[in-house]
Design a protein around this motif. Structure first.
Motif, PDB file in Angstrom:
ATOM      1  N   GLU A   5       0.826  -1.219   0.000  1.00  0.00           N
ATOM      2  CA  GLU A   5       0.000   0.000   0.000  1.00  0.00           C
ATOM      3  C   GLU A   5       0.855   1.262   0.000  1.00  0.00           C
ATOM      4  O   GLU A   5       0.644   2.178  -0.789  1.00  0.00           O
ATOM      5  N   SER A   6       1.827   1.310   0.899  1.00  0.00           N
ATOM      6  CA  SER A   6       2.653   2.522   1.004  1.00  0.00           C
ATOM      7  C   SER A   6       3.492   2.743  -0.247  1.00  0.00           C
ATOM      8  O   SER A   6       3.611   3.869  -0.734  1.00  0.00           O
ATOM      9  N   THR A   7       4.058   1.692  -0.800  1.00  0.00           N
ATOM     10  CA  THR A   7       4.903   1.829  -1.985  1.00  0.00           C
ATOM     11  C   THR A   7       4.087   2.195  -3.211  1.00  0.00           C
ATOM     12  O   THR A   7       4.479   3.072  -3.987  1.00  0.00           O
ATOM     13  N   ALA A   8       2.950   1.562  -3.397  1.00  0.00           N
ATOM     14  CA  ALA A   8       2.090   1.894  -4.540  1.00  0.00           C
ATOM     15  C   ALA A   8       1.631   3.342  -4.458  1.00  0.00           C
ATOM     16  O   ALA A   8       1.612   4.062  -5.469  1.00  0.00           O
ATOM     17  N   SER A   9       1.271   3.791  -3.265  1.00  0.00           N
ATOM     18  CA  SER A   9       0.850   5.187  -3.090  1.00  0.00           C
ATOM     19  C   SER A   9       1.992   6.149  -3.350  1.00  0.00           C
ATOM     20  O   SER A   9       1.805   7.194  -3.987  1.00  0.00           O
ATOM     21  N   LEU A  10       3.182   5.817  -2.883  1.00  0.00           N
ATOM     22  CA  LEU A  10       4.354   6.657  -3.097  1.00  0.00           C
ATOM     23  C   LEU A  10       4.666   6.785  -4.584  1.00  0.00           C
ATOM     24  O   LEU A  10       4.896   7.887  -5.090  1.00  0.00           O
ATOM     25  N   TRP A  36      12.945  13.744  -4.844  1.00  0.00           N
ATOM     26  CA  TRP A  36      11.549  13.676  -5.286  1.00  0.00           C
ATOM     27  C   TRP A  36      10.774  12.702  -4.397  1.00  0.00           C
ATOM     28  O   TRP A  36       9.644  12.988  -3.988  1.00  0.00           O
ATOM     29  N   ILE A  37      11.369  11.571  -4.111  1.00  0.00           N
ATOM     30  CA  ILE A  37      10.720  10.566  -3.262  1.00  0.00           C
ATOM     31  C   ILE A  37      10.469  11.132  -1.872  1.00  0.00           C
ATOM     32  O   ILE A  37       9.364  11.001  -1.327  1.00  0.00           O
ATOM     33  N   ARG A  42       6.617  13.504   2.027  1.00  0.00           N
ATOM     34  CA  ARG A  42       6.227  14.603   2.918  1.00  0.00           C
ATOM     35  C   ARG A  42       4.855  15.158   2.546  1.00  0.00           C
ATOM     36  O   ARG A  42       3.998  15.354   3.391  1.00  0.00           O
ATOM     37  N   VAL A  43       4.634  15.401   1.267  1.00  0.00           N
ATOM     38  CA  VAL A  43       3.400  16.052   0.818  1.00  0.00           C
ATOM     39  C   VAL A  43       2.230  15.062   0.717  1.00  0.00           C
ATOM     40  O   VAL A  43       1.092  15.419   0.981  1.00  0.00           O
ATOM     41  N   HIS A  44       2.513  13.837   0.337  1.00  0.00           N
ATOM     42  CA  HIS A  44       1.468  12.818   0.147  1.00  0.00           C
ATOM     43  C   HIS A  44       1.786  11.567   0.966  1.00  0.00           C
ATOM     44  O   HIS A  44       2.044  10.502   0.409  1.00  0.00           O
ATOM     45  N   PRO A  45       1.785  11.652   2.291  1.00  0.00           N
ATOM     46  CA  PRO A  45       2.103  10.449   3.068  1.00  0.00           C
ATOM     47  C   PRO A  45       1.050   9.360   2.829  1.00  0.00           C
ATOM     48  O   PRO A  45      -0.148   9.632   2.903  1.00  0.00           O
ATOM     49  N   PRO A  46       1.483   8.139   2.496  1.00  0.00           N
ATOM     50  CA  PRO A  46       0.519   7.063   2.247  1.00  0.00           C
ATOM     51  C   PRO A  46      -0.366   6.761   3.449  1.00  0.00           C
ATOM     52  O   PRO A  46      -1.504   6.355   3.303  1.00  0.00           O
ATOM     53  N   PRO A 113      13.420   1.487   3.860  1.00  0.00           N
ATOM     54  CA  PRO A 113      14.461   1.412   2.822  1.00  0.00           C
ATOM     55  C   PRO A 113      13.995   0.669   1.567  1.00  0.00           C
ATOM     56  O   PRO A 113      14.325   1.059   0.449  1.00  0.00           O
ATOM     57  N   LEU A 114      13.213  -0.379   1.759  1.00  0.00           N
ATOM     58  CA  LEU A 114      12.699  -1.125   0.613  1.00  0.00           C
ATOM     59  C   LEU A 114      11.713  -0.283  -0.187  1.00  0.00           C
ATOM     60  O   LEU A 114      11.748  -0.268  -1.420  1.00  0.00           O
ATOM     61  N   ALA A 115      10.830   0.437   0.478  1.00  0.00           N
ATOM     62  CA  ALA A 115       9.868   1.301  -0.217  1.00  0.00           C
ATOM     63  C   ALA A 115      10.598   2.366  -1.030  1.00  0.00           C
ATOM     64  O   ALA A 115      10.234   2.654  -2.175  1.00  0.00           O
ATOM     65  N   ARG A 116      11.631   2.964  -0.448  1.00  0.00           N
ATOM     66  CA  ARG A 116      12.412   3.981  -1.169  1.00  0.00           C
ATOM     67  C   ARG A 116      13.102   3.370  -2.395  1.00  0.00           C
ATOM     68  O   ARG A 116      13.124   3.965  -3.461  1.00  0.00           O
ATOM     69  N   LEU A 117      13.673   2.185  -2.227  1.00  0.00           N
ATOM     70  CA  LEU A 117      14.351   1.512  -3.334  1.00  0.00           C
ATOM     71  C   LEU A 117      13.366   1.169  -4.450  1.00  0.00           C
ATOM     72  O   LEU A 117      13.634   1.420  -5.629  1.00  0.00           O
ATOM     73  N   GLU A 118      12.224   0.595  -4.083  1.00  0.00           N
ATOM     74  CA  GLU A 118      11.214   0.257  -5.093  1.00  0.00           C
ATOM     75  C   GLU A 118      10.730   1.508  -5.818  1.00  0.00           C
ATOM     76  O   GLU A 118      10.553   1.500  -7.043  1.00  0.00           O
TER      77      GLU A 118
END
Length: 171
Positions: A5-10, A36-37, A42-46, A113-118
């Motif tokens: 959910e968090s990664t798809a939203s990001l 950008w990530i 910051r602006v669109h927290p999942p 870290p995984l969400a940022r990498l993805e």
């Protein structure tokens, strides 16, 4: 919810922010994409609201007493837009403003870290593969919110470049 959910939203919010700008203002380098990530988080927290917590002692916050044992919920979206920073409501990936979208301390997300990498992989691939992508004018961007999440449900994107390729196919 966690992970997917968090990664798809990001990723979708990062693409939305990019397509809302001139193509020249979109991130190109890994450093730009990393900024950008962070600004997208910051602006669109999942997860704009943290899970419930309980005050361990009486706390006076802005003139309000929160008694020990009272349930509290942190509004991450509001905390990410600290009024002490200039232009806090604007999307500015070069500002380097912090956020708490992945929590803090022992509540920090193990998957951050995984969400940022993805997100870095997905956004890099998207911007390279579709440099002329733009938002469609036919459909509005759709947002939906549930218990703790906020995500894009409809992201109308035109992927084709300004002209078709020689075979008449759009890229």
């Amino acid at each position: 919810m966690a992970g997917y959910e968090s990664t798809a939203s990001l990723i979708s919010a990062g693409i939305l922010e990019a397509l809302g700008r001139d193509a020249g203002a979109r991130p190109r380098t890994p450093e730009q994409i990393d900024g950008w990530i962070e600004e997208t988080l910051r602006v669109h927290p999942p997860f704009p609201h943290a899970t419930w917590r309980f005050a361990t002692e009486d706390v006076n916050l802005g003139g309000y007493l929160i008694p020990a044992g009272a349930p509290v919920q942190i509004n991450v979206a509001a905390a990410n837009r600290c009024p002490h920073h200039e232009r806090t409501g604007e999307f500015d990936p070069e500002a380097g403003r912090g956020h708490i979208s992945f929590g803090l301390g022992h509540h920090y997300c193990l998957g951050a870290p995984l969400a940022r990498l993805e997100a870095r992989i997905a956004l890099t691939a998207f911007f390279r593969r579709f440099p002329h992508a733009r938002l469609s004018e036919r459909t509005e961007v759709g947002w939906e919110s549930e218990w703790m999440t906020r995500r894009i449900s409809v992201l109308p994107v035109v992927l084709a470049g300004p002209t078709p390729n020689p075979e008449g196919m759009t890229p």
